[in-house]
Design an enzyme around this catalytic site. Structure first.
Site, PDB file in Angstrom:
ATOM      1  CB  CYS A   8      10.000  15.203   0.807  1.00 29.05           C
ATOM      2  SG  CYS A   8       9.702  15.438   3.187  1.00 29.05           S
ATOM      3  CG  ASP A 131      10.791  24.951  -0.211  1.00 31.24           C
ATOM      4  OD1 ASP A 131      10.513  25.340  -0.715  1.00 31.24           O
ATOM      5  OD2 ASP A 131       9.658  24.337   0.669  1.00 31.24           O
TER       6      ASP A 131
HETATM    7  O1  LIG Z   1       5.508  18.522   2.116  1.00 34.19           O
HETATM    8  C1  LIG Z   1       5.102  18.735   3.013  1.00 34.19           C
HETATM    9  O2  LIG Z   1       3.227  19.585   3.367  1.00 34.19           O
HETATM   10  C2  LIG Z   1       5.831  19.743   4.116  1.00 34.19           C
HETATM   11  C3  LIG Z   1       5.224  20.636   5.511  1.00 34.19           C
HETATM   12  C4  LIG Z   1       4.966  21.371   6.006  1.00 34.19           C
HETATM   13  C5  LIG Z   1       6.374  21.096   5.593  1.00 34.19           C
HETATM   14  C6  LIG Z   1       7.562  21.329   4.683  1.00 34.19           C
HETATM   15  C7  LIG Z   1       6.785  20.298   3.935  1.00 34.19           C
HETATM   16  N1  LIG Z   1       7.472  20.192   2.210  1.00 34.19           N
HETATM   17  C8  LIG Z   1       8.807  19.447   1.673  1.00 34.19           C
HETATM   18  O3  LIG Z   1       8.584  21.151   0.994  1.00 34.19           O
HETATM   19  C9  LIG Z   1       9.900  21.564   0.361  1.00 34.19           C
HETATM   20  C10 LIG Z   1       9.230  21.516  -0.611  1.00 34.19           C
HETATM   21  O4  LIG Z   1       8.144  20.997  -1.314  1.00 34.19           O
HETATM   22  P1  LIG Z   1       7.439  20.918  -2.637  1.00 34.19           P
HETATM   23  O5  LIG Z   1       8.095  19.884  -3.264  1.00 34.19           O
HETATM   24  O6  LIG Z   1       7.298  21.746  -3.749  1.00 34.19           O
HETATM   25  O7  LIG Z   1       6.065  20.181  -2.928  1.00 34.19           O
HETATM   26  C11 LIG Z   1      10.307  19.752   0.375  1.00 34.19           C
HETATM   27  O8  LIG Z   1      11.370  19.391   0.502  1.00 34.19           O
HETATM   28  C12 LIG Z   1       9.119  19.244   0.940  1.00 34.19           C
HETATM   29  O9  LIG Z   1       9.851  18.261   1.372  1.00 34.19           O
END
Ligand SMILES: O=C(O)c1ccccc1N[C@@H]1O[C@H](COP(=O)(O)O)[C@@H](O)[C@H]1O
Length: 218
Positions: A8, A131
């Site tokens: 992502c 998450d």
């Molecule tokens: O990635 C971002 O900036 C974000 C912003 C707003 C909502 C979700 C976002 N990311 C998503 O969050 C989870 C966990 O991310 P991480 O691997 O802990 O950095 C993941 O699903 C991203 O898609």
């Protein structure tokens, strides 16, 4: 068991290519201006063309308006909408009807009580993404590199496919999948060298580690 791997927060051609070439099943694009991974519509069009049909495209939004989602759908042509805000089960249903696309709803987890909302979302969403619950003063609801207690998902009885995210990286992805029993994993910060700066080598390591864990789960 085959695991769905989602990378992502891709925002450049070279890191997108690294993810697709390494076998990512899903590639995610963030439409949230407060995020260091935010992409505008012009960039989204270019990245969408680059992916073609090699991976499923996921549009991540946070409590977005219908108008914004309409623009994103027209330009990115996503295969899946990822709702990462406080969208209600009714909002999930309405967006599915309005755009004819499957929806993955993100659920913020800190304690077992956070799982109480699952029956309501299980009736309207197509997929759940777990998450870590962000701190109260966070500027975004995800993408923070924070883990949660994966044990909370052990033996989860959920009728929908689900993915685990939050602070996963090449070193812990196997454990995240093993403990939670999730059918997929989603990563952003764990394949970056700085917020928003994806690292092709980390992307490849992450996908290798996730694929290696599949063999252990068969
Ligand atoms: O990635 C971002 O900036 C974000 C912003 C707003 C909502 C979700 C976002 N990311 C998503 O969050 C989870 C966990 O991310 P991480 O691997 O802990 O950095 C993941 O699903 C991203 O898609």
């Amino acid at each position: 068991m085959s695991v769905v791997v989602k990378i992502c927060g891709l925002s450049t051609c070279d890191t997108l290519e690294a993810a697709v070439a390494a076998g990512a099943d899903m590639v995610g694009f963030v439409f949230f201006p407060a995020s260091p991974r935010h992409v505008g519509l012009d960039v989204a069009r270019e990245l969408s063309d680059q992916v073609g049909s090699r991976a499923a495209k996921v549009a991540l939004t946070v409590d977005a308006s219908d108008a914004l989602i309409r623009d994103i759908v027209e330009i990115l042509k996503p295969d899946l909408l990822q709702l990462h805000g406080s969208e209600s089960p009714e909002r999930v249903r309405a967006l599915k009807q309005a755009f004819g696309l499957p929806v993955m709803k993100a659920i913020a987890v800190a304690t077992a009580a956070d799982l109480a909302v699952l029956p309501a979302y299980a009736e309207t969403a197509d997929r759940i993404l777990f998450d870590a619950r962000p701190p109260k003063d966070a500027t975004r609801p995800g993408g923070l590199g924070m883990t949660f207690d994966w044990e909370l998902l052990r033996d989860l009885n959920l009728s929908l496919p689900f993915m685990v995210s939050g602070g996963v990286n090449p070193g812990n992805v196997a454990a995240a999948l093993r403990v939670t029993g999730a059918g997929g994993v989603d990563v952003s910060s764990g394949v970056e060298r700085a917020p928003g700066a994806k690292d092709p080598e980390l992307i490849r390591s992450f996908i290798r580690a996730a694929r290696a864990s599949e063999e252990l789960m068969t």
